[in-house]
Design a protein around this motif. Structure first.
Motif, PDB file in Angstrom:
ATOM      1  N   LEU A  26      -4.223   0.137  -7.078  1.00  0.00           N
ATOM      2  CA  LEU A  26      -3.578  -0.612  -5.403  1.00  0.00           C
ATOM      3  C   LEU A  26      -4.298  -0.674  -4.844  1.00  0.00           C
ATOM      4  O   LEU A  26      -3.882  -0.961  -3.544  1.00  0.00           O
ATOM      5  N   HIS A  37      -6.687  -3.401  -4.338  1.00  0.00           N
ATOM      6  CA  HIS A  37      -6.423  -4.634  -4.575  1.00  0.00           C
ATOM      7  C   HIS A  37      -5.065  -4.937  -4.675  1.00  0.00           C
ATOM      8  O   HIS A  37      -5.383  -6.233  -5.472  1.00  0.00           O
ATOM      9  N   LEU A  38      -4.073  -4.220  -4.537  1.00  0.00           N
ATOM     10  CA  LEU A  38      -2.924  -4.853  -4.829  1.00  0.00           C
ATOM     11  C   LEU A  38      -2.945  -6.322  -4.555  1.00  0.00           C
ATOM     12  O   LEU A  38      -2.461  -7.123  -5.929  1.00  0.00           O
ATOM     13  N   SER A  39      -3.502  -6.813  -3.938  1.00  0.00           N
ATOM     14  CA  SER A  39      -3.294  -8.253  -2.949  1.00  0.00           C
ATOM     15  C   SER A  39      -3.306  -9.599  -4.551  1.00  0.00           C
ATOM     16  O   SER A  39      -2.912 -10.201  -4.595  1.00  0.00           O
ATOM     17  N   PHE A  72      -1.361 -10.608  -7.222  1.00  0.00           N
ATOM     18  CA  PHE A  72      -0.026 -12.491  -6.423  1.00  0.00           C
ATOM     19  C   PHE A  72      -1.098 -13.718  -6.889  1.00  0.00           C
ATOM     20  O   PHE A  72       0.110 -14.132  -6.328  1.00  0.00           O
ATOM     21  N   GLY A  74       6.345  -6.319  -3.420  1.00  0.00           N
ATOM     22  CA  GLY A  74       5.399  -6.350  -3.732  1.00  0.00           C
ATOM     23  C   GLY A  74       4.042  -7.080  -2.803  1.00  0.00           C
ATOM     24  O   GLY A  74       2.501  -6.112  -2.308  1.00  0.00           O
ATOM     25  N   THR A  90       4.153  -4.614   0.220  1.00  0.00           N
ATOM     26  CA  THR A  90       3.859  -3.727  -0.126  1.00  0.00           C
ATOM     27  C   THR A  90       1.953  -3.408   0.064  1.00  0.00           C
ATOM     28  O   THR A  90       1.374  -2.778   0.745  1.00  0.00           O
ATOM     29  N   ALA A  91       1.311  -4.644  -1.284  1.00  0.00           N
ATOM     30  CA  ALA A  91       0.408  -4.612  -0.234  1.00  0.00           C
ATOM     31  C   ALA A  91      -0.312  -4.861   0.853  1.00  0.00           C
ATOM     32  O   ALA A  91      -1.484  -4.250   0.603  1.00  0.00           O
ATOM     33  N   ARG A  92       0.029  -5.610   1.468  1.00  0.00           N
ATOM     34  CA  ARG A  92       0.088  -5.754   3.345  1.00  0.00           C
ATOM     35  C   ARG A  92       0.296  -4.450   3.430  1.00  0.00           C
ATOM     36  O   ARG A  92      -1.046  -3.506   4.662  1.00  0.00           O
TER      37      ARG A  92
END
Lengths: 119, 237
Positions: free
Chosen positions: A58, A60-62, A65, B198, B201-203
């Motif tokens: 989580l 580096h969840l970005s 995408f 998402g 959420t990442a932000r």
């Protein structure tokens, strides 16, 4: 870590199977998330095992995408003449939804005495 | 010495090149984000996507070839969604004490997202197919695509609108919520996850762990709620 990986994927797999078997309108990973949340809340040992992996993923969840985002560039022309209208609809509706959602949350929290913890 | 063309034709057929490029572009985006004092407009996803889009265009690489490499990163979206269970469970006492605000904010945020988007698109002359395509744009991509398909929209275009909504939310959430002088991380995170899934959420995770946990919850709950109410709202337009 190596034990946590199959557990993480296993919950996703179980979610995908259940969604298809029962024709649910939810994605498999969301169902897997609910399952794992119940499991780690019930077992502190499982929580200790899963926590480093989950926090690593989580952090580096970005990043995850980016491939889908690159795909968007090739489809921007498909918005065509409706592009400006859709861009405005997205900008205003997203701003309105964030503002309204957050204001309602704070107002109801105040009304029922649910104060944020100090952190 | 091997010709550049030979090397390129090897690289362009293997996943290694575009997997490396994806990670490198994100690393550059993340470095810019940190260098800019974590300013929300300097969004690492936006930078990485712009760099990679330019690179694909300059080298004439089709998206399908790029995705051969990028799919390994894309695949992790599923496990990452499951991993949201951990911050959710860690914040369970906070969630329990905020049950009513969560339900109220979910309904308000979800309805606002759908109704305002449809009303503006309608004012610009969007037809019913486009409205069905737009309606689920605040939910996480797999759910949005399913809803769009069942309402008679275009799933591909929905995926585009979902990503644009996510990036928009990630960029505007912090300045907007600061402007409103809201300091409750639960409210800030939950509203951002509800409106921009998402990517929002990442932000939220970049800003505060409690905001991240509540954003993940907002994303999950709005996926379920939108699947239930989108057909009904669409019928009003």
């Amino acid at each position: 870590m190596i034990q946590a990986l199959p557990i993480l994927l296993g919950f996703q797999l179980a979610g995908e199977i259940l969604v298809r078997a029962l024709a649910l309108p939810v994605p498999g990973p969301v169902l897997g998330m609910i399952g794992l949340a119940v499991a780690v809340a019930a077992s502190p040992r499982l929580m200790a095992l899963m926590r480093p992996l989950a926090e690593g993923v989580l952090a580096h969840l970005s990043l995850l995408f980016v491939p889908a985002g690159v795909g968007v560039i090739g489809h921007l022309h498909a918005l065509g003449a409706m592009g400006p209208g859709l861009a405005l609809a997205i900008l205003i509706s997203t701003a309105a939804a964030i503002a309204v959602g957050a204001l309602i949350f704070v107002a109801v929290a105040k009304a029922v005495g649910s104060e944020p913890a100090d952190d | 010495m091997t010709d550049f063309i030979d090397i390129w034709s090897y690289l362009s057929r293997e996943p290694l090149l575009w997997l490396t490029a994806t990670l490198a572009a994100y690393a550059i985006g993340d470095a810019c984000f940190r260098a800019a004092n974590r300013m929300p407009l300097v969004n690492p996803v936006l930078i990485a996507v712009t760099l990679l889009g330019t690179l694909l265009w300059a080298t004439g690489t089709p998206y399908a070839d790029y995705f051969e490499g990028a799919q390994f990163v894309h695949f992790l979206l599923g496990p990452a969604t499951v991993a949201l269970a951990v911050p959710l469970a860690l914040n369970l006492p906070r969630l329990k004490s905020a049950l009513l605000p969560v339900i109220a904010a979910l309904l308000a945020g979800s309805l606002t997202a759908i109704v305002t988007a449809l009303a503006i698109a309608r004012a610009f002359g969007a037809d019913q197919v486009l409205l069905a395509t737009l309606a689920p744009k605040s939910t996480t991509a797999p759910v949005a695509i399913g809803i769009s398909d069942s309402l008679g929209g275009s799933p591909t275009l929905t995926a585009v609108l979902v990503i644009l909504t996510g990036i928009t939310g990630a960029v505007i959430a912090t300045p907007l919520l600061n402007l409103l002088r809201l300091t409750d991380w639960r409210a800030r995170g939950f509203a951002t996850g509800t409106a921009s899934h998402g990517i929002g959420t990442a932000r939220a995770f970049q800003v505060h762990p409690v905001a991240g946990a509540f954003a993940g919850l907002g994303m999950a709950l709005n996926a379920i709620l939108t699947a239930l109410i989108a057909p009904w709202i669409l019928s009003l337009f």
